[in-house]
Design a protein around this motif. Structure first.
Motif, PDB file in Angstrom:
ATOM      1  N   ALA A 236       9.902   5.528 -52.257  1.00  0.00           N
ATOM      2  CA  ALA A 236       9.120   5.419 -51.025  1.00  0.00           C
ATOM      3  C   ALA A 236       9.449   6.557 -50.062  1.00  0.00           C
ATOM      4  CB  ALA A 236       9.383   4.071 -50.354  1.00  0.00           C
ATOM      5  N   ARG A 237      10.721   6.846 -49.900  1.00  0.00           N
ATOM      6  CA  ARG A 237      11.137   7.904 -48.969  1.00  0.00           C
ATOM      7  C   ARG A 237      10.780   9.292 -49.507  1.00  0.00           C
ATOM      8  NH1 ARG A 237      16.025   4.592 -48.821  1.00  0.00           N
ATOM      9  NH2 ARG A 237      16.006   3.310 -46.933  1.00  0.00           N
ATOM     10  N   ALA A 238      10.806   9.445 -50.822  1.00  0.00           N
ATOM     11  CA  ALA A 238      10.489  10.748 -51.418  1.00  0.00           C
ATOM     12  C   ALA A 238       9.040  11.144 -51.186  1.00  0.00           C
ATOM     13  CB  ALA A 238      10.778  10.726 -52.919  1.00  0.00           C
ATOM     14  N   LEU A 239       8.155  10.150 -51.024  1.00  0.00           N
ATOM     15  CA  LEU A 239       6.725  10.430 -50.892  1.00  0.00           C
ATOM     16  C   LEU A 239       6.281  10.638 -49.450  1.00  0.00           C
ATOM     17  CD1 LEU A 239       4.517  10.564 -53.186  1.00  0.00           C
ATOM     18  CD2 LEU A 239       6.745   9.679 -53.880  1.00  0.00           C
ATOM     19  N   GLY A 240       7.169  10.441 -48.470  1.00  0.00           N
ATOM     20  CA  GLY A 240       6.758  10.686 -47.090  1.00  0.00           C
ATOM     21  C   GLY A 240       7.407   9.739 -46.117  1.00  0.00           C
ATOM     22  N   PRO A 241       7.179   9.976 -44.823  1.00  0.00           N
ATOM     23  CA  PRO A 241       7.836   9.165 -43.793  1.00  0.00           C
ATOM     24  C   PRO A 241       7.378   7.716 -43.817  1.00  0.00           C
ATOM     25  CG  PRO A 241       6.167  10.590 -42.824  1.00  0.00           C
ATOM     26  CD  PRO A 241       6.298  11.006 -44.245  1.00  0.00           C
ATOM     27  N   LEU A 242       8.295   6.826 -43.439  1.00  0.00           N
ATOM     28  CA  LEU A 242       7.967   5.419 -43.316  1.00  0.00           C
ATOM     29  C   LEU A 242       8.958   4.779 -42.349  1.00  0.00           C
ATOM     30  CD1 LEU A 242       9.243   3.318 -46.319  1.00  0.00           C
ATOM     31  CD2 LEU A 242       9.795   5.723 -46.087  1.00  0.00           C
ATOM     32  N   ARG A 243       8.621   3.628 -41.861  1.00  0.00           N
ATOM     33  CA  ARG A 243       9.485   2.915 -40.923  1.00  0.00           C
ATOM     34  C   ARG A 243       9.646   1.471 -41.395  1.00  0.00           C
ATOM     35  NH1 ARG A 243      11.099   3.950 -35.629  1.00  0.00           N
ATOM     36  NH2 ARG A 243      11.029   6.074 -36.407  1.00  0.00           N
ATOM     37  N   SER A 244      10.885   1.018 -41.500  1.00  0.00           N
ATOM     38  CA  SER A 244      11.159  -0.370 -41.868  1.00  0.00           C
ATOM     39  C   SER A 244      11.162  -1.231 -40.613  1.00  0.00           C
ATOM     40  CB  SER A 244      12.509  -0.485 -42.589  1.00  0.00           C
ATOM     41  OG  SER A 244      12.484   0.208 -43.815  1.00  0.00           O
ATOM     42  N   VAL A 245      10.485  -2.369 -40.686  1.00  0.00           N
ATOM     43  CA  VAL A 245      10.320  -3.240 -39.523  1.00  0.00           C
ATOM     44  C   VAL A 245      10.520  -4.693 -39.950  1.00  0.00           C
ATOM     45  CG1 VAL A 245       8.683  -4.061 -37.772  1.00  0.00           C
ATOM     46  CG2 VAL A 245       8.697  -1.649 -38.430  1.00  0.00           C
ATOM     47  N   ARG A 246      11.243  -5.474 -39.127  1.00  0.00           N
ATOM     48  CA  ARG A 246      11.377  -6.904 -39.381  1.00  0.00           C
ATOM     49  C   ARG A 246      10.040  -7.602 -39.121  1.00  0.00           C
ATOM     50  NH1 ARG A 246      13.635  -9.517 -35.886  1.00  0.00           N
ATOM     51  NH2 ARG A 246      13.649  -7.909 -34.259  1.00  0.00           N
ATOM     52  N   ARG A 247       9.775  -8.646 -39.869  1.00  0.00           N
ATOM     53  CA  ARG A 247       8.529  -9.380 -39.686  1.00  0.00           C
ATOM     54  C   ARG A 247       8.372  -9.855 -38.245  1.00  0.00           C
ATOM     55  NH1 ARG A 247       4.707 -11.927 -42.735  1.00  0.00           N
ATOM     56  NH2 ARG A 247       3.666 -13.714 -41.781  1.00  0.00           N
ATOM     57  N   VAL A 258      -0.467  -9.415 -43.516  1.00  0.00           N
ATOM     58  CA  VAL A 258       0.420  -8.893 -44.549  1.00  0.00           C
ATOM     59  C   VAL A 258       1.095 -10.056 -45.272  1.00  0.00           C
ATOM     60  CG1 VAL A 258       0.835  -6.671 -43.445  1.00  0.00           C
ATOM     61  CG2 VAL A 258       2.245  -8.622 -42.813  1.00  0.00           C
ATOM     62  N   PRO A 259       1.493  -9.867 -46.543  1.00  0.00           N
ATOM     63  CA  PRO A 259       2.142 -10.945 -47.294  1.00  0.00           C
ATOM     64  C   PRO A 259       3.466 -11.343 -46.640  1.00  0.00           C
ATOM     65  CG  PRO A 259       1.485  -9.147 -48.742  1.00  0.00           C
ATOM     66  CD  PRO A 259       1.323  -8.658 -47.350  1.00  0.00           C
ATOM     67  N   PRO A 260       3.892 -12.581 -46.822  1.00  0.00           N
ATOM     68  CA  PRO A 260       5.169 -13.019 -46.247  1.00  0.00           C
ATOM     69  C   PRO A 260       6.333 -12.172 -46.761  1.00  0.00           C
ATOM     70  CG  PRO A 260       3.892 -14.901 -47.024  1.00  0.00           C
ATOM     71  CD  PRO A 260       3.195 -13.679 -47.529  1.00  0.00           C
ATOM     72  N   SER A 261       7.159 -11.719 -45.846  1.00  0.00           N
ATOM     73  CA  SER A 261       8.343 -10.941 -46.211  1.00  0.00           C
ATOM     74  C   SER A 261       9.243 -10.849 -44.991  1.00  0.00           C
ATOM     75  CB  SER A 261       7.960  -9.524 -46.670  1.00  0.00           C
ATOM     76  OG  SER A 261       9.107  -8.762 -46.986  1.00  0.00           O
ATOM     77  N   GLU A 262      10.516 -10.678 -45.226  1.00  0.00           N
ATOM     78  CA  GLU A 262      11.439 -10.512 -44.107  1.00  0.00           C
ATOM     79  C   GLU A 262      11.337  -9.118 -43.499  1.00  0.00           C
ATOM     80  OE1 GLU A 262      13.474 -12.803 -42.634  1.00  0.00           O
ATOM     81  OE2 GLU A 262      12.369 -14.199 -43.907  1.00  0.00           O
ATOM     82  N   THR A 263      11.038  -8.126 -44.359  1.00  0.00           N
ATOM     83  CA  THR A 263      11.006  -6.732 -43.926  1.00  0.00           C
ATOM     84  C   THR A 263       9.794  -6.031 -44.511  1.00  0.00           C
ATOM     85  OG1 THR A 263      13.431  -6.725 -43.969  1.00  0.00           O
ATOM     86  CG2 THR A 263      12.335  -4.593 -43.760  1.00  0.00           C
ATOM     87  N   THR A 332       5.915  -4.363 -48.812  1.00  0.00           N
ATOM     88  CA  THR A 332       7.205  -5.009 -48.674  1.00  0.00           C
ATOM     89  C   THR A 332       8.290  -4.100 -49.230  1.00  0.00           C
ATOM     90  OG1 THR A 332       6.871  -6.138 -50.773  1.00  0.00           O
ATOM     91  CG2 THR A 332       6.220  -7.331 -48.787  1.00  0.00           C
ATOM     92  N   ALA A 333       9.437  -4.114 -48.605  1.00  0.00           N
ATOM     93  CA  ALA A 333      10.515  -3.242 -49.028  1.00  0.00           C
ATOM     94  C   ALA A 333      10.938  -3.581 -50.438  1.00  0.00           C
ATOM     95  CB  ALA A 333      11.704  -3.395 -48.070  1.00  0.00           C
TER      96      ALA A 333
END
Length: 339
Positions: A236-247, A258-263, A332-333
């Motif tokens: 995921a990081r190799a393909l470009g910027p992203l930001r991880s966010v808590r639900r 979005v589907p249920p997920s913690e992150t 989802t992460a």
């Protein structure tokens, strides 16, 4: 054996001083397709290219062309017998020969007239017919690289392998040179491998992308699949910027999209400025990067997300913007060992 045959690497390993620089790597180069090998310096990309080329032997696994083995533990067809075109960042042109003679230099099986016709054809295909009589020192970097590619294609190779071929070019020339050169490579109908550390180049230029790290191919797929459905955070990081966010940090009306997920991982394209948007977020910072504006938006006191925008005006810190969510750019992460 037809030139238009795939080249398969199956479980290949290459060790230096006991350390695996390429480890159990499998990759297929299809005729008429460009495969990009993406990774940072030291990932093993150039070594895998050298194994395909026959410049080095394999320590495990095998490489075959059209089903015929060319590299195994017991057999190694040398590079000069594989008919593979190699393109490096160093253009390696003969300084005492003009462009057309550089292109025709290796065409020893053709008579002089045939060599000139073939060389002129490929110079024309690369947009350089008007520079046929120019010497390397009279050519720009982009022109020299196109002559180098024309020379490789004129030899009618079974495949073409390119190691960071455009990284030394001026940024203003790179896009046009790359477009022209790779269009000619694709038209030749042979398998092609492009080694690069630039994710944007890999996704823009290739039909398929293989992400490599520490000698291992982590995932190989279409650019779109890798960008939106990576199997690990490393990919995921190799393909470009992203930001991880808590639900819990997402606006409530976004959580149902979005589907249920913690992150969640959000690409910058996931958040869009939208006058009819269903959330109002505060600008933390914004900066124009040529045609795009990169905007950092506040979710909570400790979490932010990024957005991209087009337009003539850059928002200021503290501005409130109406935004909407594009869930196709949210995933989802991945929970894998290579995360």
């Amino acid at each position: 054996m037809s030139n238009l045959q795939p080249i398969h690497a199956r479980g290949v390993t290459r060790r230096y001083d006991g350390r695996a620089v390429v480890q159990d790597a499998s990759l297929t180069l299809e005729p008429g397709k460009i495969t990009a090998l993406l990774g940072q310096s030291g990932a093993g990309k150039s070594t895998l290219l050298r194994l395909f080329a026959g410049l080095e032997p394999v320590d495990a696994g095998d490489i075959s062309h059209g089903g015929i083995p060319v590299s195994t533990l017991s057999k190694h067809v040398p590079a000069e017998e594989r008919q593979i075109g190699l393109i490096f960042q160093d253009f390696a042109l003969f300084p005492h020969l003009n462009a057309i003679d550089n292109v025709g230099f290796g065409l020893t099986r053709q008579n002089r007239k045939e060599r000139r016709e073939s060389a002129r054809h490929w110079l024309d295909r690369l947009g350089l017919s008007h520079r046929a009589k120019a010497y390397p020192h009279e050519l720009s970097g982009g022109e020299q690289q196109r002559v180098s590619i024309a020379r490789a294609l004129a030899a009618q190779p079974i495949a073409i392998l390119m190691d960071e071929p455009f990284s030394g070019l001026d940024v203003t020339l790179k896009s046009e040179v790359r477009r022209t050169a790779l269009a000619a490579v694709t038209e030749a109908g042979i398998p092609a491998l492009l080694v690069t550390h630039d994710a944007s180049e890999a996704m823009r230029a290739a039909d398929r992308v293989a992400v490599m790290s520490d000698g291992v191919i982590l995932q190989e797929d279409t650019p779109e699949a890798l960008y939106l459905k990576p199997v690990s955070m490393s990919v995921a990081r190799a393909l470009g910027p992203l930001r991880s966010v808590r639900r819990g940090a997402l606006p409530e009306n976004w959580q149902s999209k979005v589907p249920p997920s913690e992150t969640y991982c959000l690409r910058p394209e996931a958040v869009r400025l939208d006058p009819a948007g269903d959330a109002m977020l505060e600008v933390v910072a914004a900066q124009r990067t040529s045609s795009l504006i990169e905007i950092e938006l506040k979710l909570t006191d400790t979490e932010t997300i990024h957005a991209l925008a087009l337009g003539p005006f850059t928002p200021k810190a503290g501005d409130k913007l109406a935004v909407s969510l594009a869930p196709e750019f949210v995933f989802t992460a991945p929970q894998t060992a290579t995360a």
